[in-house]
Design an enzyme around this catalytic site. Structure first.
Site, PDB file in Angstrom:
ATOM      1  N   ARG A  13     -10.015   1.253   8.299  1.00 48.49           N
ATOM      2  CA  ARG A  13      -9.640  -0.540   9.097  1.00 48.49           C
ATOM      3  C   ARG A  13     -10.876  -0.645   9.276  1.00 48.49           C
ATOM      4  O   ARG A  13     -10.352  -2.072   9.738  1.00 48.49           O
ATOM      5  CB  ARG A  13      -8.057  -0.005   9.860  1.00 48.49           C
ATOM      6  CG  ARG A  13      -7.154  -0.395   9.552  1.00 48.49           C
ATOM      7  CD  ARG A  13      -5.804  -0.017   9.957  1.00 48.49           C
ATOM      8  NE  ARG A  13      -5.257  -0.718  10.182  1.00 48.49           N
ATOM      9  CZ  ARG A  13      -3.515  -0.455   9.246  1.00 48.49           C
ATOM     10  NH1 ARG A  13      -3.624   0.148   8.608  1.00 48.49           N
ATOM     11  NH2 ARG A  13      -2.300  -1.415   9.363  1.00 48.49           N
ATOM     12  N   ARG A  46      10.926  -1.301  10.742  1.00 50.44           N
ATOM     13  CA  ARG A  46      10.055  -1.263  11.213  1.00 50.44           C
ATOM     14  C   ARG A  46      10.035  -1.657  13.130  1.00 50.44           C
ATOM     15  O   ARG A  46      10.640  -2.996  12.955  1.00 50.44           O
ATOM     16  CB  ARG A  46       8.947  -1.540  10.769  1.00 50.44           C
ATOM     17  CG  ARG A  46       8.025   0.384  10.532  1.00 50.44           C
ATOM     18  CD  ARG A  46       7.295   0.269   9.151  1.00 50.44           C
ATOM     19  NE  ARG A  46       6.271  -0.341   9.677  1.00 50.44           N
ATOM     20  CZ  ARG A  46       5.163  -0.292   9.406  1.00 50.44           C
ATOM     21  NH1 ARG A  46       5.468   0.511   8.118  1.00 50.44           N
ATOM     22  NH2 ARG A  46       4.492  -0.686  10.329  1.00 50.44           N
ATOM     23  N   ARG A 104      -0.645  -8.584  14.057  1.00 46.26           N
ATOM     24  CA  ARG A 104      -1.020  -7.367  12.424  1.00 46.26           C
ATOM     25  C   ARG A 104      -2.418  -7.833  11.343  1.00 46.26           C
ATOM     26  O   ARG A 104      -3.203  -7.996  11.159  1.00 46.26           O
ATOM     27  CB  ARG A 104       0.096  -6.468  11.344  1.00 46.26           C
ATOM     28  CG  ARG A 104       0.479  -5.843  13.074  1.00 46.26           C
ATOM     29  CD  ARG A 104       2.133  -5.184  12.207  1.00 46.26           C
ATOM     30  NE  ARG A 104       2.458  -5.011  10.856  1.00 46.26           N
ATOM     31  CZ  ARG A 104       3.004  -4.747  10.271  1.00 46.26           C
ATOM     32  NH1 ARG A 104       4.373  -4.982  10.373  1.00 46.26           N
ATOM     33  NH2 ARG A 104       2.664  -3.700   9.811  1.00 46.26           N
ATOM     34  N   ARG A 126      11.806  -5.440   5.495  1.00 48.75           N
ATOM     35  CA  ARG A 126      11.374  -4.258   4.709  1.00 48.75           C
ATOM     36  C   ARG A 126      12.840  -3.606   5.288  1.00 48.75           C
ATOM     37  O   ARG A 126      12.762  -3.513   6.047  1.00 48.75           O
ATOM     38  CB  ARG A 126       9.964  -4.064   5.173  1.00 48.75           C
ATOM     39  CG  ARG A 126       9.619  -2.292   4.535  1.00 48.75           C
ATOM     40  CD  ARG A 126       8.060  -1.885   5.065  1.00 48.75           C
ATOM     41  NE  ARG A 126       7.821  -2.453   6.138  1.00 48.75           N
ATOM     42  CZ  ARG A 126       6.208  -2.034   6.561  1.00 48.75           C
ATOM     43  NH1 ARG A 126       5.463  -1.577   5.473  1.00 48.75           N
ATOM     44  NH2 ARG A 126       5.744  -3.041   7.593  1.00 48.75           N
ATOM     45  N   LYS A 145       0.856  -1.067  -0.263  1.00 52.83           N
ATOM     46  CA  LYS A 145       0.056  -0.351   0.188  1.00 52.83           C
ATOM     47  C   LYS A 145       0.801   1.389  -0.629  1.00 52.83           C
ATOM     48  O   LYS A 145       0.694   2.179  -0.704  1.00 52.83           O
ATOM     49  CB  LYS A 145      -0.457   0.014   1.081  1.00 52.83           C
ATOM     50  CG  LYS A 145      -1.411  -0.728   1.553  1.00 52.83           C
ATOM     51  CD  LYS A 145      -2.803  -1.186   2.190  1.00 52.83           C
ATOM     52  CE  LYS A 145      -2.447  -1.103   3.976  1.00 52.83           C
ATOM     53  NZ  LYS A 145      -1.362  -2.405   4.041  1.00 52.83           N
TER      54      LYS A 145
HETATM   55  P1  AP5 Z   1       4.750  -1.730   2.243  1.00 50.43           P
HETATM   56  O1  AP5 Z   1       4.155  -1.159   0.593  1.00 50.43           O
HETATM   57  O2  AP5 Z   1       5.951  -0.691   2.896  1.00 50.43           O
HETATM   58  O3  AP5 Z   1       3.447  -2.670   2.239  1.00 50.43           O
HETATM   59  P2  AP5 Z   1       2.048  -2.017   3.258  1.00 50.43           P
HETATM   60  O4  AP5 Z   1       0.675  -2.794   2.657  1.00 50.43           O
HETATM   61  O5  AP5 Z   1       2.267  -0.250   3.326  1.00 50.43           O
HETATM   62  O6  AP5 Z   1       2.691  -1.991   4.660  1.00 50.43           O
HETATM   63  P3  AP5 Z   1       2.869  -1.967   6.119  1.00 50.43           P
HETATM   64  O7  AP5 Z   1       3.314  -2.419   6.935  1.00 50.43           O
HETATM   65  O8  AP5 Z   1       2.880  -0.613   5.975  1.00 50.43           O
HETATM   66  O9  AP5 Z   1       0.678  -1.878   6.191  1.00 50.43           O
HETATM   67  P4  AP5 Z   1       0.093  -1.725   7.195  1.00 50.43           P
HETATM   68  O10 AP5 Z   1      -0.866  -1.703   7.180  1.00 50.43           O
HETATM   69  O11 AP5 Z   1       0.162  -2.735   8.557  1.00 50.43           O
HETATM   70  O12 AP5 Z   1       1.055  -0.334   8.293  1.00 50.43           O
HETATM   71  P5  AP5 Z   1       0.617   0.563   8.171  1.00 50.43           P
HETATM   72  O13 AP5 Z   1       1.602   1.680   9.030  1.00 50.43           O
HETATM   73  O14 AP5 Z   1      -0.641   1.130   8.225  1.00 50.43           O
HETATM   74  O15 AP5 Z   1       5.584  -2.972   1.178  1.00 50.43           O
HETATM   75  C1  AP5 Z   1       6.077  -3.805   2.283  1.00 50.43           C
HETATM   76  C2  AP5 Z   1       7.431  -4.437   1.782  1.00 50.43           C
HETATM   77  O16 AP5 Z   1       7.275  -5.158   0.313  1.00 50.43           O
HETATM   78  C3  AP5 Z   1       8.558  -3.123   1.500  1.00 50.43           C
HETATM   79  O17 AP5 Z   1       9.275  -4.191   1.974  1.00 50.43           O
HETATM   80  C4  AP5 Z   1       8.507  -3.011  -0.298  1.00 50.43           C
HETATM   81  O18 AP5 Z   1       9.667  -3.046  -0.673  1.00 50.43           O
HETATM   82  C5  AP5 Z   1       7.591  -4.562  -0.883  1.00 50.43           C
HETATM   83  N1  AP5 Z   1       7.134  -4.883  -1.577  1.00 50.43           N
HETATM   84  C6  AP5 Z   1       6.005  -4.103  -1.623  1.00 50.43           C
HETATM   85  N2  AP5 Z   1       5.250  -4.481  -3.302  1.00 50.43           N
HETATM   86  C7  AP5 Z   1       6.088  -5.214  -3.109  1.00 50.43           C
HETATM   87  C8  AP5 Z   1       5.677  -5.882  -4.763  1.00 50.43           C
HETATM   88  N3  AP5 Z   1       5.133  -6.246  -5.841  1.00 50.43           N
HETATM   89  N4  AP5 Z   1       6.572  -7.110  -5.554  1.00 50.43           N
HETATM   90  C9  AP5 Z   1       8.289  -6.637  -3.812  1.00 50.43           C
HETATM   91  N5  AP5 Z   1       8.051  -6.736  -2.830  1.00 50.43           N
HETATM   92  C10 AP5 Z   1       7.132  -5.240  -2.691  1.00 50.43           C
HETATM   93  O19 AP5 Z   1      -0.048   1.131  10.014  1.00 50.43           O
HETATM   94  C11 AP5 Z   1       0.863   0.547  11.625  1.00 50.43           C
HETATM   95  C12 AP5 Z   1       0.321   0.390  12.807  1.00 50.43           C
HETATM   96  O20 AP5 Z   1      -0.403   1.272  13.070  1.00 50.43           O
HETATM   97  C13 AP5 Z   1      -1.342  -0.681  12.362  1.00 50.43           C
HETATM   98  O21 AP5 Z   1      -0.784  -2.006  13.393  1.00 50.43           O
HETATM   99  C14 AP5 Z   1      -1.908  -0.001  13.894  1.00 50.43           C
HETATM  100  O22 AP5 Z   1      -1.277  -0.562  15.237  1.00 50.43           O
HETATM  101  C15 AP5 Z   1      -1.696   1.507  13.398  1.00 50.43           C
HETATM  102  N6  AP5 Z   1      -2.943   2.264  12.262  1.00 50.43           N
HETATM  103  C16 AP5 Z   1      -2.583   2.524  11.377  1.00 50.43           C
HETATM  104  N7  AP5 Z   1      -4.125   2.734  10.374  1.00 50.43           N
HETATM  105  C17 AP5 Z   1      -4.903   2.553  11.888  1.00 50.43           C
HETATM  106  C18 AP5 Z   1      -5.761   3.086  11.753  1.00 50.43           C
HETATM  107  N8  AP5 Z   1      -6.689   3.364  10.620  1.00 50.43           N
HETATM  108  N9  AP5 Z   1      -6.835   2.222  13.057  1.00 50.43           N
HETATM  109  C19 AP5 Z   1      -6.398   2.455  13.743  1.00 50.43           C
HETATM  110  N10 AP5 Z   1      -4.723   1.650  13.533  1.00 50.43           N
HETATM  111  C20 AP5 Z   1      -4.024   1.936  12.807  1.00 50.43           C
END
Ligand code: AP5
Length: 226
Positions: free
Chosen positions: A92, A164, A175, A131, A17
């Protein structure tokens, strides 16, 4: 060109994402709103919000809807969001989706364009544990699939790459469970509204970007611009 529309990228942790949101937001000229990035920023600055959300994120649990909606409402009130934005990691939960619907309606936006980035669990684990993120500009790398030119250093700005805190196998499990329980049902919510697109995000980054670019182009009824 302004688009006056909200884009939402849904998908499990590690689906790509953030990687794709950076590219597509740039392409569309709209701000990229990542609730995870906003919270990590609050944690690193040691704000009151950061002190509350830090331990919750570290456990891999979801932050309360109330806090998230407050953060989003404040961010959407800023002028750069007037013509549209791209949400990454938000909404979410069902209450967050319903809250966002109300906000978008009050701002006179059309229905959001929602994309579910779909990837199997085995790939997600590899992506998350591999990552690395630039501590300066936030550029995302992967030691297996998208490494920097120099180990541990960002190609763009020379920043140090960091892992991270919530990318350990144990926290990733939590998660993914939170995603299955609270977020996966949102695909049905948006499917019923007729606004859901599903993209195979297990493909290469460029292939996924192309598929997303097509969806955005179709949604805007434009050709050739993107
Ligand atoms: P990346 O693009 O970083 O993946 P992502 O989907 O953004 O993953 P996240 O871990 O950031 O998502 P998340 O939803 O768990 O975290 P968030 O920060 O929102 O890619 C991942 C890896 O894959 C990278 O190394 C990249 O290079 C590689 N990659 C990407 N595409 C690829 C491809 N096509 N092929 C090969 N490799 C690839 O949330 C973190 C925490 O914050 C949550 O757990 C929660 O506690 C809190 N939080 C955030 N938002 C909310 C909300 N709305 N409500 C409640 N709690 C929340």
């Amino acid at each position: 060109m302004a688009i006056n529309r909200a884009f939402i990228f849904l998908g499990p942790p590690g689906a790509g994402k953030g990687t794709q949101a950076k590219r597509i937001a740039k392409l569309c000229g709209v701000p990229h709103l990542s609730t995870g990035d906003m919270m990590r920023d609050a944690v690193s600055r040691g704000t009151d919000l950061g002190k509350v959300v830090g331990p919750i994120m570290q456990r891999g649990e979801l932050v309360s809807d109330e806090l998230v909606m407050k953060m989003i409402e404040e961010r959407l009130a800023q002028p750069d969001c007037a013509a549209g934005c791209l949400f990454d990691g938000f909404p979410r939960t069902l209450p967050q989706s319903e809250g966002l619907d109300r906000i978008l309606e009050s701002k006179g936006f059309g229905k959001p364009v929602v994309v579910d980035l779909s990837v199997g669990e085995e790939k997600l684990l590899r992506r998350l544990t591999g990552r690395r993120t630039c501590g300066v500009g936030g550029e995302i790398y992967n030691v297996y699939d998208a490494p920097p030119k120099v180990d541990g250093i960002c190609d763009n700005d020379g920043g140090k790459l960091v892992q991270r805190a919530d990318d350990t196998a144990e926290v990733v499990k939590q998660r993914l469970a939170a995603y299955d329980r609270a977020t996966k049902p949102l695909t049905e919510y948006y499917r019923r509204q007729g606004v859901l697109h599903v993209v195979d995000a297990s493909a290469s980054m460029d292939e996924v970007s192309r598929a997303l670019g097509e969806i955005v182009k179709r949604a805007e009824g434009r050709n050739g611009h993107l």
